[in-house]
Write a protein that holds these residues in place. Structure first.
Motif, PDB file in Angstrom:
ATOM      1  N   GLU A 186     127.978 109.648  30.269  1.00 14.78           N
ATOM      2  CA  GLU A 186     127.735 110.451  31.475  1.00 14.78           C
ATOM      3  C   GLU A 186     128.259 111.867  31.253  1.00 14.78           C
ATOM      4  O   GLU A 186     129.309 112.055  30.646  1.00 14.78           O
ATOM      5  CB  GLU A 186     128.450 109.828  32.669  1.00 14.78           C
ATOM      6  N   ARG A 187     127.548 112.852  31.778  1.00 19.29           N
ATOM      7  CA  ARG A 187     128.031 114.228  31.665  1.00 19.29           C
ATOM      8  C   ARG A 187     129.247 114.415  32.569  1.00 19.29           C
ATOM      9  O   ARG A 187     129.225 114.024  33.718  1.00 19.29           O
ATOM     10  CB  ARG A 187     126.942 115.209  32.076  1.00 19.29           C
ATOM     11  N   ASN A 188     130.283 115.050  32.027  1.00 24.04           N
ATOM     12  CA  ASN A 188     131.418 115.433  32.857  1.00 24.04           C
ATOM     13  C   ASN A 188     131.139 116.836  33.403  1.00 24.04           C
ATOM     14  O   ASN A 188     130.023 117.351  33.258  1.00 24.04           O
ATOM     15  CB  ASN A 188     132.735 115.339  32.069  1.00 24.04           C
ATOM     16  N   ARG A 227     127.780 119.062  32.714  1.00 25.11           N
ATOM     17  CA  ARG A 227     126.876 119.482  33.785  1.00 25.11           C
ATOM     18  C   ARG A 227     126.718 121.000  33.775  1.00 25.11           C
ATOM     19  O   ARG A 227     125.607 121.521  33.983  1.00 25.11           O
ATOM     20  CB  ARG A 227     127.376 118.979  35.136  1.00 25.11           C
TER      21      ARG A 227
END
Length: 102
Positions: A45-47, A51
């Motif tokens: 997941e992008r942190n 982002r």
């Protein structure tokens, strides 16, 4: 490897120079982000950093490529549009080659 500092610099250079309107980013790494400088979690997941980078690339129409040398790429390297993994490089030889780029 500090992932953030060189990517911020690349974005700033591209954003501030009209000659870089069609610029792309190639990010070379040994695959190990320094503490707090990664863009992805271990689950992919992008942190917040990821982002931000994605938003800037979208805003500036930047294509990005990550090249992981000497280690196995994993979900932490999925922040670029494309990924090349070159895992089987002798670290001493890789260092010699990359030092020659300076």
């Amino acid at each position: 490897t500090d992932f953030i500092q060189p990517l911020v610099r690349a974005i700033n250079e591209i954003d501030s120079n009209p000659n870089f309107e069609k610029a792309d980013i190639i990010f070379l790494t040994d695959g190990e982000p320094a503490n707090g400088t990664g863009l992805m979690t271990r689950t992919g997941e992008r942190n917040a950093n990821g982002r931000w980078f994605e938003a800037q690339c979208d805003r500036l129409s930047i294509n990005s490529l990550a090249i992981v040398i000497g280690n196995k790429a994993d979900k932490r390297h999925g922040f670029c549009d494309s990924l090349i993994n070159i895992p089987d490089v002798d670290p001493a030889r890789a260092t010699e080659v990359l030092d020659g780029l300076e």
